[in-house]
Write a protein that holds these residues in place. Structure first.
Motif, PDB file in Angstrom:
ATOM      1  N   UNK A  27       0.830  -1.202   0.000  1.00  0.00           N
ATOM      2  CA  UNK A  27       0.000   0.000   0.000  1.00  0.00           C
ATOM      3  C   UNK A  27       0.864   1.250   0.000  1.00  0.00           C
ATOM      4  N   UNK A  28       1.828   1.289   0.890  1.00  0.00           N
ATOM      5  CA  UNK A  28       2.763   2.420   0.980  1.00  0.00           C
ATOM      6  C   UNK A  28       3.986   1.957   1.746  1.00  0.00           C
ATOM      7  N   UNK A  29       5.008   2.797   1.710  1.00  0.00           N
ATOM      8  CA  UNK A  29       6.220   2.435   2.416  1.00  0.00           C
ATOM      9  C   UNK A  29       7.164   3.607   2.575  1.00  0.00           C
ATOM     10  N   UNK A  84       9.936   0.253   5.935  1.00  0.00           N
ATOM     11  CA  UNK A  84       8.714   0.176   6.742  1.00  0.00           C
ATOM     12  C   UNK A  84       7.561   0.212   5.749  1.00  0.00           C
ATOM     13  N   UNK A  85       6.863  -0.912   5.636  1.00  0.00           N
ATOM     14  CA  UNK A  85       5.840  -1.074   4.610  1.00  0.00           C
ATOM     15  C   UNK A  85       4.481  -1.360   5.223  1.00  0.00           C
ATOM     16  N   UNK A  86       3.438  -0.891   4.552  1.00  0.00           N
ATOM     17  CA  UNK A  86       2.071  -1.289   4.868  1.00  0.00           C
ATOM     18  C   UNK A  86       1.648  -2.222   3.740  1.00  0.00           C
ATOM     19  N   UNK A 112      -8.763 -10.759   3.832  1.00  0.00           N
ATOM     20  CA  UNK A 112      -7.584  -9.919   3.673  1.00  0.00           C
ATOM     21  C   UNK A 112      -7.472  -8.977   4.862  1.00  0.00           C
ATOM     22  N   UNK A 113      -6.266  -8.521   5.090  1.00  0.00           N
ATOM     23  CA  UNK A 113      -6.008  -7.565   6.159  1.00  0.00           C
ATOM     24  C   UNK A 113      -4.759  -6.775   5.831  1.00  0.00           C
ATOM     25  N   UNK A 114      -4.563  -5.706   6.578  1.00  0.00           N
ATOM     26  CA  UNK A 114      -3.363  -4.898   6.383  1.00  0.00           C
ATOM     27  C   UNK A 114      -2.416  -5.078   7.550  1.00  0.00           C
ATOM     28  N   UNK A 115      -1.137  -5.150   7.230  1.00  0.00           N
ATOM     29  CA  UNK A 115      -0.083  -5.324   8.215  1.00  0.00           C
ATOM     30  C   UNK A 115       1.005  -4.290   7.954  1.00  0.00           C
ATOM     31  N   UNK A 116       1.681  -3.910   9.023  1.00  0.00           N
ATOM     32  CA  UNK A 116       2.858  -3.054   8.888  1.00  0.00           C
ATOM     33  C   UNK A 116       4.071  -3.883   9.268  1.00  0.00           C
ATOM     34  N   UNK A 176      -1.903  -3.576  10.960  1.00  0.00           N
ATOM     35  CA  UNK A 176      -1.789  -2.134  10.747  1.00  0.00           C
ATOM     36  C   UNK A 176      -3.046  -1.445  11.263  1.00  0.00           C
ATOM     37  N   UNK A 177      -2.827  -0.425  12.039  1.00  0.00           N
ATOM     38  CA  UNK A 177      -3.921   0.400  12.544  1.00  0.00           C
ATOM     39  C   UNK A 177      -3.762   1.783  11.948  1.00  0.00           C
ATOM     40  N   UNK A 178      -4.799   2.252  11.256  1.00  0.00           N
ATOM     41  CA  UNK A 178      -4.753   3.575  10.642  1.00  0.00           C
ATOM     42  C   UNK A 178      -4.501   4.631  11.712  1.00  0.00           C
ATOM     43  N   UNK A 179      -3.584   5.578  11.444  1.00  0.00           N
ATOM     44  CA  UNK A 179      -3.353   6.643  12.410  1.00  0.00           C
ATOM     45  C   UNK A 179      -4.596   7.541  12.528  1.00  0.00           C
TER      46      UNK A 179
END
Length: 128
Positions: free
Chosen positions: A69-71, A84-86, A97-101, A123-126
């Motif tokens: 997603x981003x990094x 450091x990647x999302x 599916x889920x998001x991880x950092x 990953x928890x959105x800021x």
């Protein structure tokens, strides 16, 4: 007979300069990755998912990288880069599916055994 003390002091001073130039755990500024879809960044993300999935041989996790997603990157020492990647990750057993950092440290272009997965967390959105 000449003393070895002066050359030894020069060698020690050189080592101290190198160590203080790149202290362990130094917080360098994170720089956003312009193209998180690049081959290198996808390979780093795939590495993180594979290592995390196989971390416990008794409890394998059937995970697969969907996308980065981003990094961000930061220098981690001589030729070393911290990523450091999302990631968007799919559980192939359930289809969810889920998001991880993750944070991965390695030297681009080196062998896989020189790379390290430092963290892999949901990953928890800021908060805005």
């Amino acid at each position: 007979m000449r003393s070895l003390l002066p050359p030894l002091l020069v060698a020690v001073a050189a080592v101290v300069v190198v160590v203080t130039a790149f202290p362990a755990g130094a917080d360098a500024a994170w720089t956003p990755i312009a193209n998180p879809r690049s081959l290198v960044v996808r390979q780093v993300g795939t590495f993180a998912v594979i290592v995390y999935s196989n971390a416990n041989p008794r409890k394998l996790k059937p995970l697969q990288l969907v996308s980065v997603v981003r990094g961000e990157t930061q220098p981690g020492g001589i030729g070393i880069t911290d990523y450091r990647l999302v990631l968007t990750v799919r559980n192939t057993a359930t289809g969810s599916t889920g998001q991880y950092q993750c944070v991965v440290r390695g030297k681009p272009g080196s062998r896989a055994m020189t790379w390290q997965l430092l963290s892999f967390v949901p990953y928890k959105q800021p908060a805005v």
